[in-house]
Design a protein around this motif. Sequence first.
Motif, PDB file in Angstrom:
ATOM      1  N   ILE A  45     -76.141  31.978 -30.561  1.00  0.00           N
ATOM      2  CA  ILE A  45     -74.856  32.609 -30.299  1.00  0.00           C
ATOM      3  C   ILE A  45     -73.848  31.895 -31.190  1.00  0.00           C
ATOM      4  O   ILE A  45     -73.830  30.667 -31.236  1.00  0.00           O
ATOM      5  N   THR A  46     -73.035  32.653 -31.894  1.00  0.00           N
ATOM      6  CA  THR A  46     -72.012  32.046 -32.737  1.00  0.00           C
ATOM      7  C   THR A  46     -70.638  32.413 -32.190  1.00  0.00           C
ATOM      8  O   THR A  46     -70.353  33.586 -31.966  1.00  0.00           O
ATOM      9  N   ILE A  47     -69.821  31.396 -31.975  1.00  0.00           N
ATOM     10  CA  ILE A  47     -68.449  31.580 -31.514  1.00  0.00           C
ATOM     11  C   ILE A  47     -67.531  31.039 -32.595  1.00  0.00           C
ATOM     12  O   ILE A  47     -67.631  29.868 -32.961  1.00  0.00           O
ATOM     13  N   ARG A  48     -66.639  31.907 -33.118  1.00  0.00           N
ATOM     14  CA  ARG A  48     -65.716  31.512 -34.185  1.00  0.00           C
ATOM     15  C   ARG A  48     -64.277  31.653 -33.701  1.00  0.00           C
ATOM     16  O   ARG A  48     -63.947  32.608 -32.993  1.00  0.00           O
ATOM     17  N   GLY A  49     -63.448  30.723 -34.127  1.00  0.00           N
ATOM     18  CA  GLY A  49     -62.029  30.798 -33.797  1.00  0.00           C
ATOM     19  C   GLY A  49     -61.317  29.553 -34.267  1.00  0.00           C
ATOM     20  O   GLY A  49     -61.896  28.697 -34.939  1.00  0.00           O
ATOM     21  N   SER A  50     -60.056  29.458 -33.905  1.00  0.00           N
ATOM     22  CA  SER A  50     -59.285  28.264 -34.259  1.00  0.00           C
ATOM     23  C   SER A  50     -59.728  27.108 -33.363  1.00  0.00           C
ATOM     24  O   SER A  50     -60.350  27.312 -32.311  1.00  0.00           O
ATOM     25  N   ALA A  51     -59.384  25.901 -33.765  1.00  0.00           N
ATOM     26  CA  ALA A  51     -59.700  24.726 -32.949  1.00  0.00           C
ATOM     27  C   ALA A  51     -59.044  24.864 -31.575  1.00  0.00           C
ATOM     28  O   ALA A  51     -59.658  24.536 -30.548  1.00  0.00           O
ATOM     29  N   LYS A  52     -57.833  25.380 -31.531  1.00  0.00           N
ATOM     30  CA  LYS A  52     -57.109  25.556 -30.265  1.00  0.00           C
ATOM     31  C   LYS A  52     -57.828  26.552 -29.351  1.00  0.00           C
ATOM     32  O   LYS A  52     -57.966  26.307 -28.150  1.00  0.00           O
ATOM     33  N   LEU A  62     -58.629  29.447 -20.854  1.00  0.00           N
ATOM     34  CA  LEU A  62     -58.735  30.903 -21.010  1.00  0.00           C
ATOM     35  C   LEU A  62     -60.197  31.298 -20.971  1.00  0.00           C
ATOM     36  O   LEU A  62     -61.054  30.607 -21.515  1.00  0.00           O
ATOM     37  N   LYS A  63     -60.484  32.423 -20.347  1.00  0.00           N
ATOM     38  CA  LYS A  63     -61.848  32.929 -20.278  1.00  0.00           C
ATOM     39  C   LYS A  63     -62.269  33.498 -21.627  1.00  0.00           C
ATOM     40  O   LYS A  63     -61.435  33.906 -22.434  1.00  0.00           O
ATOM     41  N   LEU A  64     -63.563  33.539 -21.827  1.00  0.00           N
ATOM     42  CA  LEU A  64     -64.122  34.082 -23.064  1.00  0.00           C
ATOM     43  C   LEU A  64     -63.655  35.516 -23.288  1.00  0.00           C
ATOM     44  O   LEU A  64     -63.182  35.856 -24.376  1.00  0.00           O
ATOM     45  N   GLN A  65     -63.757  36.372 -22.272  1.00  0.00           N
ATOM     46  CA  GLN A  65     -63.358  37.772 -22.423  1.00  0.00           C
ATOM     47  C   GLN A  65     -61.874  37.903 -22.753  1.00  0.00           C
ATOM     48  O   GLN A  65     -61.491  38.774 -23.543  1.00  0.00           O
ATOM     49  N   GLN A  66     -61.028  37.050 -22.179  1.00  0.00           N
ATOM     50  CA  GLN A  66     -59.600  37.079 -22.497  1.00  0.00           C
ATOM     51  C   GLN A  66     -59.382  36.784 -23.973  1.00  0.00           C
ATOM     52  O   GLN A  66     -58.602  37.462 -24.640  1.00  0.00           O
ATOM     53  N   LEU A  70     -57.859  39.162 -27.005  1.00  0.00           N
ATOM     54  CA  LEU A  70     -56.702  38.701 -27.770  1.00  0.00           C
ATOM     55  C   LEU A  70     -57.044  38.436 -29.236  1.00  0.00           C
ATOM     56  O   LEU A  70     -56.182  38.026 -30.014  1.00  0.00           O
ATOM     57  N   ASN A  71     -58.305  38.651 -29.603  1.00  0.00           N
ATOM     58  CA  ASN A  71     -58.801  38.387 -30.962  1.00  0.00           C
ATOM     59  C   ASN A  71     -58.618  36.934 -31.390  1.00  0.00           C
ATOM     60  O   ASN A  71     -58.448  36.647 -32.571  1.00  0.00           O
ATOM     61  N   GLU A  72     -58.642  36.025 -30.423  1.00  0.00           N
ATOM     62  CA  GLU A  72     -58.562  34.602 -30.730  1.00  0.00           C
ATOM     63  C   GLU A  72     -59.937  34.034 -31.055  1.00  0.00           C
ATOM     64  O   GLU A  72     -60.046  33.036 -31.753  1.00  0.00           O
ATOM     65  N   LEU A  73     -60.972  34.657 -30.504  1.00  0.00           N
ATOM     66  CA  LEU A  73     -62.349  34.261 -30.769  1.00  0.00           C
ATOM     67  C   LEU A  73     -63.152  35.491 -31.156  1.00  0.00           C
ATOM     68  O   LEU A  73     -62.828  36.600 -30.750  1.00  0.00           O
ATOM     69  N   SER A  74     -64.212  35.254 -31.915  1.00  0.00           N
ATOM     70  CA  SER A  74     -65.203  36.296 -32.151  1.00  0.00           C
ATOM     71  C   SER A  74     -66.557  35.707 -31.777  1.00  0.00           C
ATOM     72  O   SER A  74     -66.792  34.509 -31.940  1.00  0.00           O
TER      73      SER A  74
END
Length: 99
Positions: A45-52, A62-66, A70-74
């Motif tokens: 599983i790959t999770i990409r996003g900002s360090a924050k 914050l939950k994963l789905q949230q 919000l397009n903060e993670l992919s």
Amino acid sequence: MNMLTPILPNDCLYIQLQWEGKQVLLCVSKEGIRRVEEANVEQMITIRGSAKAIMSLLEGSLKLQQQLRLNELSVTASFRHILLLESIFFLAKPYDLVH
């Protein structure tokens, strides 16, 4: 981790966290969570996003789905693995007695 054990896989489920040119690869299983250097790509599983955003996920702010909405993670994973991740993060979050 004891209450998470029933939902964890027997074999490693690899979670790759990627942020700002860095990455960490984790193996999650009934044996626990450990950092690894190599993984079975079929079970990754790959999770990409900002360090924050990654920290918000790991801390339970914050939950994963949230964060996905919000397009903060992919996340690159099957729907089943996304649900498993959501369950792991939710159940691992410290219970807050003060609401």
